[in-house]
Design a protein around this motif. Structure first.
Motif, PDB file in Angstrom:
ATOM      1  N   ALA A 112      43.074 -58.578  31.383  1.00  0.00           N
ATOM      2  CA  ALA A 112      43.000 -59.840  30.646  1.00  0.00           C
ATOM      3  C   ALA A 112      43.077 -61.046  31.574  1.00  0.00           C
ATOM      4  O   ALA A 112      43.873 -61.083  32.524  1.00  0.00           O
ATOM      5  N   ALA A 113      42.271 -62.053  31.275  1.00  0.00           N
ATOM      6  CA  ALA A 113      42.297 -63.317  32.016  1.00  0.00           C
ATOM      7  C   ALA A 113      43.695 -63.920  31.953  1.00  0.00           C
ATOM      8  O   ALA A 113      44.431 -63.724  30.985  1.00  0.00           O
ATOM      9  N   GLN A 114      44.041 -64.679  32.995  1.00  0.00           N
ATOM     10  CA  GLN A 114      45.408 -65.175  33.078  1.00  0.00           C
ATOM     11  C   GLN A 114      45.710 -66.203  31.996  1.00  0.00           C
ATOM     12  O   GLN A 114      44.895 -67.065  31.673  1.00  0.00           O
ATOM     13  N   ILE A 115      46.911 -66.078  31.426  1.00  0.00           N
ATOM     14  CA  ILE A 115      47.397 -67.005  30.413  1.00  0.00           C
ATOM     15  C   ILE A 115      48.228 -68.085  31.097  1.00  0.00           C
ATOM     16  O   ILE A 115      48.580 -67.969  32.280  1.00  0.00           O
ATOM     17  N   LYS A 116      48.553 -69.136  30.371  1.00  0.00           N
ATOM     18  CA  LYS A 116      49.396 -70.203  30.925  1.00  0.00           C
ATOM     19  C   LYS A 116      50.741 -69.620  31.358  1.00  0.00           C
ATOM     20  O   LYS A 116      51.336 -68.810  30.659  1.00  0.00           O
ATOM     21  N   GLY A 117      51.197 -70.009  32.531  1.00  0.00           N
ATOM     22  CA  GLY A 117      52.455 -69.511  33.076  1.00  0.00           C
ATOM     23  C   GLY A 117      52.275 -68.484  34.168  1.00  0.00           C
ATOM     24  O   GLY A 117      53.185 -68.248  34.964  1.00  0.00           O
ATOM     25  N   VAL A 118      51.093 -67.884  34.225  1.00  0.00           N
ATOM     26  CA  VAL A 118      50.799 -66.906  35.276  1.00  0.00           C
ATOM     27  C   VAL A 118      50.372 -67.661  36.530  1.00  0.00           C
ATOM     28  O   VAL A 118      49.410 -68.436  36.505  1.00  0.00           O
ATOM     29  N   LEU A 119      51.103 -67.441  37.633  1.00  0.00           N
ATOM     30  CA  LEU A 119      50.884 -68.243  38.840  1.00  0.00           C
ATOM     31  C   LEU A 119      49.999 -67.596  39.910  1.00  0.00           C
ATOM     32  O   LEU A 119      49.286 -68.297  40.614  1.00  0.00           O
ATOM     33  N   PRO A 120      50.040 -66.274  40.102  1.00  0.00           N
ATOM     34  CA  PRO A 120      49.223 -65.704  41.180  1.00  0.00           C
ATOM     35  C   PRO A 120      47.740 -66.042  41.012  1.00  0.00           C
ATOM     36  O   PRO A 120      47.190 -65.961  39.918  1.00  0.00           O
ATOM     37  N   LEU A 121      47.110 -66.438  42.115  1.00  0.00           N
ATOM     38  CA  LEU A 121      45.677 -66.728  42.100  1.00  0.00           C
ATOM     39  C   LEU A 121      45.057 -66.078  43.338  1.00  0.00           C
ATOM     40  O   LEU A 121      44.782 -66.751  44.332  1.00  0.00           O
ATOM     41  N   PRO A 122      44.865 -64.754  43.301  1.00  0.00           N
ATOM     42  CA  PRO A 122      44.350 -64.038  44.467  1.00  0.00           C
ATOM     43  C   PRO A 122      42.972 -64.539  44.882  1.00  0.00           C
ATOM     44  O   PRO A 122      42.178 -65.012  44.060  1.00  0.00           O
ATOM     45  N   LEU A 123      42.703 -64.442  46.176  1.00  0.00           N
ATOM     46  CA  LEU A 123      41.427 -64.927  46.721  1.00  0.00           C
ATOM     47  C   LEU A 123      40.228 -64.243  46.080  1.00  0.00           C
ATOM     48  O   LEU A 123      39.188 -64.860  45.860  1.00  0.00           O
ATOM     49  N   SER A 124      40.366 -62.950  45.768  1.00  0.00           N
ATOM     50  CA  SER A 124      39.234 -62.243  45.169  1.00  0.00           C
ATOM     51  C   SER A 124      38.877 -62.837  43.808  1.00  0.00           C
ATOM     52  O   SER A 124      37.701 -62.896  43.427  1.00  0.00           O
ATOM     53  N   ALA A 125      39.897 -63.308  43.066  1.00  0.00           N
ATOM     54  CA  ALA A 125      39.640 -63.919  41.763  1.00  0.00           C
ATOM     55  C   ALA A 125      38.894 -65.236  41.934  1.00  0.00           C
ATOM     56  O   ALA A 125      37.999 -65.567  41.148  1.00  0.00           O
ATOM     57  N   LEU A 126      39.252 -65.981  42.968  1.00  0.00           N
ATOM     58  CA  LEU A 126      38.539 -67.233  43.250  1.00  0.00           C
ATOM     59  C   LEU A 126      37.091 -66.957  43.607  1.00  0.00           C
ATOM     60  O   LEU A 126      36.173 -67.644  43.134  1.00  0.00           O
ATOM     61  N   LYS A 127      36.855 -65.938  44.429  1.00  0.00           N
ATOM     62  CA  LYS A 127      35.491 -65.604  44.816  1.00  0.00           C
ATOM     63  C   LYS A 127      34.678 -65.122  43.623  1.00  0.00           C
ATOM     64  O   LYS A 127      33.501 -65.475  43.470  1.00  0.00           O
ATOM     65  N   ALA A 128      35.300 -64.340  42.749  1.00  0.00           N
ATOM     66  CA  ALA A 128      34.592 -63.792  41.586  1.00  0.00           C
ATOM     67  C   ALA A 128      34.129 -64.892  40.634  1.00  0.00           C
ATOM     68  O   ALA A 128      33.089 -64.762  39.980  1.00  0.00           O
ATOM     69  N   THR A 129      34.907 -65.970  40.565  1.00  0.00           N
ATOM     70  CA  THR A 129      34.581 -67.054  39.633  1.00  0.00           C
ATOM     71  C   THR A 129      33.891 -68.241  40.312  1.00  0.00           C
ATOM     72  O   THR A 129      33.571 -69.230  39.650  1.00  0.00           O
ATOM     73  N   LEU A 130      33.645 -68.136  41.621  1.00  0.00           N
ATOM     74  CA  LEU A 130      33.004 -69.225  42.360  1.00  0.00           C
ATOM     75  C   LEU A 130      31.654 -69.649  41.785  1.00  0.00           C
ATOM     76  O   LEU A 130      31.320 -70.838  41.802  1.00  0.00           O
ATOM     77  N   PRO A 131      30.836 -68.712  41.253  1.00  0.00           N
ATOM     78  CA  PRO A 131      29.569 -69.151  40.664  1.00  0.00           C
ATOM     79  C   PRO A 131      29.735 -70.221  39.582  1.00  0.00           C
ATOM     80  O   PRO A 131      28.815 -71.020  39.362  1.00  0.00           O
ATOM     81  N   VAL A 132      30.894 -70.256  38.941  1.00  0.00           N
ATOM     82  CA  VAL A 132      31.162 -71.303  37.945  1.00  0.00           C
ATOM     83  C   VAL A 132      31.777 -72.530  38.604  1.00  0.00           C
ATOM     84  O   VAL A 132      31.316 -73.658  38.412  1.00  0.00           O
ATOM     85  N   PHE A 133      32.801 -72.320  39.426  1.00  0.00           N
ATOM     86  CA  PHE A 133      33.574 -73.449  39.951  1.00  0.00           C
ATOM     87  C   PHE A 133      32.861 -74.238  41.048  1.00  0.00           C
ATOM     88  O   PHE A 133      33.260 -75.361  41.352  1.00  0.00           O
TER      89      PHE A 133
END
Length: 263
Positions: free
Chosen positions: A106-127
């Motif tokens: 599940a996608a992270q909900i409010k309060g969840v702090l970890p933001l692994p680099l792989s997650a950033l790369k996976a969503t880079l096409p949007v951001f």
């Protein structure tokens, strides 16, 4: 009367990707449905040809959409959601609109702090483009392989991409990214609800898009509730775990857990 089950897809997958699950849950005696998000066309091909109706739907829009569908059912359903669908399922469960929920990677909900680099790369096409907040964004086959198919062969990943992948609204990702800076974030879930039904969080140990650290941090958000909250891990699976060749193991694990909850 058979218990309804509502399947909720996440970003970049069409609702029809749940078809094998719908069949298995129907055989198990449930009454399953797999509706699309607001604006989703009926087919993958149509979604690719005309992505405009998919664009600019945020988390609240999707929650409202599914809440309206639930209101038309003969009984409260079980919810099974993948990725952002897992977040939506948690929100609806927290609002007491379901008897139980299974949230898979599940996608992270409010309060969840970890933001692994792989997650950033996976969503880079949007951001990579702030304007994508109001657009529908497609992945390439290569981007899909990183975000979904990194634990399977390239051939299988490409086949899944061709069969199920559709453009996705950018807005939910921007909302989730800003959640911890927004006291009224739509990514907020009522994790303290004592009276809600049981929740199962499933995580793939090789998931790039929603790494295991995110799911474990999500579990901690529920520490103030005595309602059942369980975690199930699949160390060798990635974000494609609901649609790849090993999907049945995930589906049957969910069914087994529901049985233990007397559901």
């Amino acid at each position: 009367m058979s218990t309804p089950v509502v399947f909720i897809h996440g970003l970049w997958l069409h609702a029809s990707s749940w078809e094998p699950w719908v069949e298995v849950f129907a055989q198990a005696g449930y009454a399953p449905v797999a509706p699309g998000w607001p604006g989703d066309p009926d087919t993958v091909a149509e979604a690719r040809r005309h992505p405009e109706p998919i664009a600019d739907h945020g988390i609240d829009d999707v929650v409202t959409h599914f809440a309206a569908l639930i209101a038309e059912l003969p009984a409260k359903p079980i919810l099974v959601g993948h990725s952002f669908g897992g977040m939506i399922a948690q929100k609806l469960l927290g609002q007491d609109l379901a008897v139980a929920a299974v949230a898979i990677d599940a996608a992270q909900i409010k309060g969840v702090l970890p933001l692994p680099l792989s997650a950033l790369k996976a969503t880079l096409p949007v951001f990579k483009n702030p304007g994508n907040k109001h657009k529908a964004v497609s992945l390439t086959a290569e981007q899909f392989r990183f975000a979904f198919g990194n634990a399977i062969s390239e051939a299988e990943s490409d086949a899944l991409f061709e069969r199920w992948a559709i453009p996705a609204p950018g807005k939910p990702l921007f909302e989730a990214a800003a959640a911890n800076f927004n006291p009224h974030s739509p990514a907020k879930v009522d994790t303290a609800n004592e009276l809600r039904g049981p929740l199962l969080l499933m995580t793939g140990g090789k998931d790039h898009t929603v790494p295991e650290a995110v799911t474990r941090a999500t579990l901690k958000q529920y520490r103030h509730s005595d309602a059942v909250t369980d975690l199930m891990e699949f160390p060798d699976r990635a974000h494609s775990l609901t649609i790849d060749a090993g999907w049945r193991e995930i589906a049957e694990s969910a069914l087994t857990w529901l049985g233990k909850q007397s559901l």
